[in-house]
Motif scaffolding. Structure first.
Motif, PDB file in Angstrom:
ATOM      1  N   THR A   1      -5.689 -60.605  10.916  1.00 23.82           N
ATOM      2  CA  THR A   1      -4.332 -60.067  11.043  1.00 23.82           C
ATOM      3  C   THR A   1      -3.630 -60.101   9.687  1.00 23.82           C
ATOM      4  OG1 THR A   1      -3.426 -62.246  11.499  1.00 23.82           O
ATOM      5  CG2 THR A   1      -4.133 -60.948  13.394  1.00 23.82           C
ATOM      6  N   VAL A   2      -2.535 -59.342   9.583  1.00 20.65           N
ATOM      7  CA  VAL A   2      -1.723 -59.362   8.371  1.00 20.65           C
ATOM      8  C   VAL A   2      -1.228 -60.787   8.126  1.00 20.65           C
ATOM      9  CG1 VAL A   2       0.434 -58.562   7.330  1.00 20.65           C
ATOM     10  CG2 VAL A   2      -1.019 -56.957   8.598  1.00 20.65           C
ATOM     11  N   GLU A   3      -0.831 -61.455   9.213  1.00 22.99           N
ATOM     12  CA  GLU A   3      -0.298 -62.802   9.096  1.00 22.99           C
ATOM     13  C   GLU A   3      -1.313 -63.779   8.494  1.00 22.99           C
ATOM     14  OE1 GLU A   3       0.645 -64.522  12.835  1.00 22.99           O
ATOM     15  OE2 GLU A   3       1.635 -66.264  11.916  1.00 22.99           O
ATOM     16  N   SER A   4      -2.559 -63.720   8.980  1.00 22.48           N
ATOM     17  CA  SER A   4      -3.540 -64.679   8.463  1.00 22.48           C
ATOM     18  C   SER A   4      -3.932 -64.339   7.033  1.00 22.48           C
ATOM     19  CB  SER A   4      -4.759 -64.774   9.380  1.00 22.48           C
ATOM     20  OG  SER A   4      -5.398 -63.529   9.464  1.00 22.48           O
ATOM     21  N   ALA A   5      -3.960 -63.050   6.688  1.00 25.41           N
ATOM     22  CA  ALA A   5      -4.258 -62.671   5.303  1.00 25.41           C
ATOM     23  C   ALA A   5      -3.143 -63.141   4.372  1.00 25.41           C
ATOM     24  CB  ALA A   5      -4.450 -61.156   5.197  1.00 25.41           C
ATOM     25  N   LEU A   6      -1.913 -63.083   4.848  1.00 22.21           N
ATOM     26  CA  LEU A   6      -0.793 -63.569   4.029  1.00 22.21           C
ATOM     27  C   LEU A   6      -0.845 -65.084   3.844  1.00 22.21           C
ATOM     28  CD1 LEU A   6       2.256 -61.422   5.233  1.00 22.21           C
ATOM     29  CD2 LEU A   6       1.390 -61.583   2.887  1.00 22.21           C
TER      30      LEU A   6
END
Lengths: 304, 304
Positions: free
Chosen positions: A138-143
């Motif tokens: 997810t975008v969240e985990s990549a961030l």
């Protein structure tokens, strides 16, 4: 062993030493031989990290030359190359700490920053590795990975190390966090774009290398959120394919552009850089403030 | 990550912490929580070393359990296992130093011992790796590896660390070198014999594992010096063959016995242990002297 590490250190942008040095000056420290030694120790630490990182990723090249484990493998075979690179990374890791202690600047506050920095980099890389084998992306985990691996390790913690060795108070450390966290995200996002669209003569890596490695970047995660089922299917099939050829790279690039992910990431780079620049206020000494502003722009600007 | 390292630490003989602790007491230090912390830091350092060593050797088992990289590979595949084990080794390496600093006992003399110890272990392992890919394998070069990897790293340097943290003078450090260098050789030679002839239920490794790995030990080098051409040919063909079966192990063992290499190594163990014991004199405090004598005998005795 020392020669191999020495040769390896001749590349690199010395980003972390730069942030450490200017973090020191911005907190009221002086330009002394001691802070240069302390800052340089971070380059040794980074060398250790990337020597091991290249073994883990099985990367062939680094800074436009064969990766260290590949150079060593050319001498005595694959098993020697891997083993020797692990040992050289270990030795460099120990030397970085020895050098930092030798600077004489490692007071208890600075020691705490250094210990946190080491643990957080390794935790960040561990997260990254977990990310690459888990399918969520997810975008969240990549961030989250970007926050630990780039923002904290590359910018905030070198700044804090420089600041604490100058005996900085809490206000300076807070200013550096407010500057470094968004800048680190911007910096990583620029790197993600370069890993996919960058010119090999600039990046020192083959075109589209990150796609072949299957890196779960914010860019890729954003594209997946905005993909049609056919586009998502293409990404799942080809991303991380070591055999990906120029056509495959072009197809994946097309998904990243047409979904609007590239534009979205460019916008996030711009707003994060702006947020970082806004934190550079009177808490930080004048000369350092100017240099840190210039570094922020240089590290995040679009290649022309 | 902490849980994985914690589980891993539940095996092991705590040899290095033992030598550090008794080195401290033998030099006039007291049994305090601080020296226990400092000594325990060496077990973390050793854990880091063997986590990486098992990755380098591709070892499947450690202390009767799957090696850490194998445990991790079982969770998320081979690439994750290798990468995560490298990171866990790095983290443990940093933690060992953090723990030692945290003991409050790391004065400049002790710091010098610790830095030397780390560099010498890595150099010793590098030599070992070079040895395993080069074909010379003389008794002399095998003894050189044993000197760095075993004698200095396992015994002399832990003793010196314990002694310097107690503020020991030169005479105590000399006594410990005179005790530790021959004992370390004896200890490594016993380990070499166990690696070939040891009972798997005692060693925690499959029978003849060192033969399969192709370790260039003093035992093997001695046998080669005394071999007939046919025996030497057998050794060169089968040593390091990962497919070596029970018959192959038996054939190689036969060469080691009939050339007289086993007897020669047993003699060297006995004379080195005697030399070590002779160094335990009034320079070292009474209680520690007795324990160090007992440790010497225990670490080198023939399995019954």
């Amino acid at each position: 062993m020392a020669d191999a590490v020495g040769d390896f250190l001749t590349g690199g942008k010395r980003l972390r030493p730069g942030f450490c040095f200017w973090g020191h000056l911005g907190a009221g420290g002086s330009d002394t031989p001691e802070i240069v030694v302390a800052a340089a120790a971070l380059e040794l630490f980074q060398a250790a990290a990337i020597i091991h990182d290249d073994v883990m990723d099985g990367s062939d090249t680094r800074r436009g030359k064969p990766a260290l484990h590949k150079q060593l493998a050319a001498e005595h075979g694959e098993r020697f190359g891997t083993g020797a690179a692990i040992l050289l990374g270990d030795l460099t890791l120990c030397w970085s700490e020895e050098m930092l202690v030798g600077s004489g600047l490692l007071n208890p506050d600075a020691r705490e920053v250094f210990d946190t920095m080491r643990a957080e980099l390794m935790a960040g890389q561990y997260l990254d590795l977990l990310e690459s084998v888990s399918s969520n992306g997810t975008v969240e985990s990549a961030l989250r990975v970007a926050r630990y691996k780039s923002a904290k390790y590359t910018i905030v913690e070198p700044l804090h190390l420089g600041a604490t060795t100058a005996g900085a108070g809490r206000d300076v450390l807070e200013a550096y966090s407010s500057y470094g966290l968004p800048l680190g995200i911007a910096f990583q996002l620029r790197d993600d774009l370069l890993g996919v669209f960058g010119d090999p003569s600039v990046t020192g890596k083959p075109a589209g290398d990150d796609l072949r490695e299957g890196k779960r970047t914010v860019l890729v995660a954003t594209a997946l959120e905005r993909s049609t089922p056919a586009q998502a299917d293409l990404v799942h099939r080809r991303l991380g394919d070591p055999e990906l050829d120029a056509d495959g790279v072009a197809e994946l690039r097309d998904v990243l552009v047409t979904t609007g992910a590239v534009d979205e990431v460019e916008k996030l780079i711009a707003s994060s850089t702006e947020e970082a620049l806004a934190a550079l206020d009177e808490r930080i000494a004048d000369e350092a403030r100017d240099v840190l502003a210039a570094l922020a722009l240089e590290a995040t600007r679009r290649e022309t």
